[in-house]
Scaffold this active site. Structure first.
Site, PDB file in Angstrom:
ATOM      1  N   LYS A 257      36.272  39.831  37.014  1.00 29.10           N
ATOM      2  CA  LYS A 257      35.786  38.501  37.372  1.00 29.10           C
ATOM      3  C   LYS A 257      35.536  37.645  36.147  1.00 29.10           C
ATOM      4  O   LYS A 257      35.311  38.138  35.041  1.00 29.10           O
ATOM      5  CB  LYS A 257      34.516  38.580  38.202  1.00 29.10           C
ATOM      6  CG  LYS A 257      33.258  38.940  37.448  1.00 29.10           C
ATOM      7  CD  LYS A 257      32.047  38.842  38.372  1.00 29.10           C
ATOM      8  CE  LYS A 257      30.784  39.332  37.686  1.00 29.10           C
ATOM      9  NZ  LYS A 257      29.611  39.144  38.537  1.00 29.10           N
TER      10      LYS A 257
ATOM     11  N   SER B 248      45.418  26.425  45.610  1.00 30.65           N
ATOM     12  CA  SER B 248      45.328  27.437  44.561  1.00 30.65           C
ATOM     13  C   SER B 248      44.150  27.107  43.650  1.00 30.65           C
ATOM     14  O   SER B 248      43.431  26.145  43.876  1.00 30.65           O
ATOM     15  CB  SER B 248      46.603  27.482  43.715  1.00 30.65           C
ATOM     16  OG  SER B 248      46.800  26.223  43.089  1.00 30.65           O
TER      17      SER B 248
ATOM     18  N   THR C 214      42.048  32.254  47.485  1.00 28.57           N
ATOM     19  CA  THR C 214      43.233  31.507  47.088  1.00 28.57           C
ATOM     20  C   THR C 214      44.008  32.378  46.105  1.00 28.57           C
ATOM     21  O   THR C 214      43.780  33.575  46.014  1.00 28.57           O
ATOM     22  CB  THR C 214      42.838  30.131  46.487  1.00 28.57           C
ATOM     23  OG1 THR C 214      44.017  29.333  46.316  1.00 28.57           O
ATOM     24  CG2 THR C 214      42.092  30.256  45.187  1.00 28.57           C
ATOM     25  N   TYR C 215      44.927  31.777  45.362  1.00 28.28           N
ATOM     26  CA  TYR C 215      45.671  32.504  44.341  1.00 28.28           C
ATOM     27  C   TYR C 215      45.607  31.710  43.049  1.00 28.28           C
ATOM     28  O   TYR C 215      45.319  30.514  43.041  1.00 28.28           O
ATOM     29  CB  TYR C 215      47.123  32.742  44.772  1.00 28.28           C
ATOM     30  CG  TYR C 215      47.913  31.470  44.960  1.00 28.28           C
ATOM     31  CD1 TYR C 215      48.666  30.935  43.919  1.00 28.28           C
ATOM     32  CD2 TYR C 215      47.898  30.793  46.174  1.00 28.28           C
ATOM     33  CE1 TYR C 215      49.381  29.760  44.096  1.00 28.28           C
ATOM     34  CE2 TYR C 215      48.610  29.624  46.349  1.00 28.28           C
ATOM     35  CZ  TYR C 215      49.346  29.109  45.303  1.00 28.28           C
ATOM     36  OH  TYR C 215      50.052  27.939  45.465  1.00 28.28           O
TER      37      TYR C 215
ATOM     38  N   GLY D  61      44.143  21.606  46.400  1.00 30.18           N
ATOM     39  CA  GLY D  61      44.307  21.567  47.848  1.00 30.18           C
ATOM     40  C   GLY D  61      42.968  21.563  48.559  1.00 30.18           C
ATOM     41  O   GLY D  61      41.974  21.035  48.047  1.00 30.18           O
ATOM     42  N   PRO D  62      42.907  22.161  49.759  1.00 31.45           N
ATOM     43  CA  PRO D  62      41.672  22.129  50.550  1.00 31.45           C
ATOM     44  C   PRO D  62      40.454  22.694  49.816  1.00 31.45           C
ATOM     45  O   PRO D  62      39.330  22.272  50.074  1.00 31.45           O
ATOM     46  CB  PRO D  62      42.012  22.988  51.767  1.00 31.45           C
ATOM     47  CG  PRO D  62      43.493  22.908  51.880  1.00 31.45           C
ATOM     48  CD  PRO D  62      44.003  22.804  50.473  1.00 31.45           C
ATOM     49  N   ALA D  63      40.669  23.622  48.877  1.00 31.45           N
ATOM     50  CA  ALA D  63      39.549  24.191  48.118  1.00 31.45           C
ATOM     51  C   ALA D  63      38.814  23.119  47.322  1.00 31.45           C
ATOM     52  O   ALA D  63      37.635  23.278  47.009  1.00 31.45           O
ATOM     53  CB  ALA D  63      40.047  25.281  47.192  1.00 31.45           C
TER      54      ALA D  63
END
Length: 160
Positions: free
Chosen positions: A9, A25, A57-58, A73-75
């Protein structure tokens, strides 16, 4: 049979951008990804410290040294520039592989510069602010200041 374990992480990154109209992403500095063992296009979980939002996500790598943390995007609706996030990756492994697995943790400063990189060693932890680690500085020296506390290590007590 395989089990899913925490792999690595990036802890408390500061979001630098949010690009709502980009395909989904998270764009991350390639150096930070490499330090944590997170690969380009790997599935990750992103947890927003400011509002509690959690998303999957990626990753998309950005240039080394950019210190980019951009939700796309939506994130982008869940994380705003300036928010603190934790980006975590997981890995499927056999129980035998899991016995020796040591997740990688990267701590950063407010500008997303790495300050500590260490592996967790799986030892018992009685205080969640003091992770059991190998090849790292004393746990008090890492976590206490981030939690607004002074080190609990008595003066003169040797490091592990």
């Amino acid at each position: 049979m395989t089990i899913t374990l925490f792999k690595g992480k990036l802890h408390r990154l500061t979001v630098t951008e949010a690009a709502l109209h980009y395909e989904g992403s998270i764009t991350l500095d390639r150096e930070l990804m490499e330090a944590s063992g997170i690969l380009p296009y790997e599935r990750v979980q992103v947890v927003n410290v400011n509002n509690g939002a959690r998303l999957e996500t990626y990753t998309i790598p950005d240039k080394v040294g950019s210190r980019t943390v951009c939700l796309n995007g939506p994130a982008a609706r869940l994380c705003a520039p300036g928010d603190l996030v934790v980006v975590m990756a997981y890995a499927d492994m056999t129980p035998e592989e899991a016995e020796t697995h040591q997740p990688r943790v990267v701590l950063v400063d407010s500008e997303n510069n790495p300050t500590q990189v260490f592996d967790l060693d799986g030892a018992d932890v009685s205080d969640p602010t003091m992770p059991a680690v190998t090849n790292a500085v004393e746990a008090d020296d890492i976590w206490a200041p981030r939690l607004g506390q002074k080190s609990r290590r008595p003066q003169g007590r040797p490091r592990r």
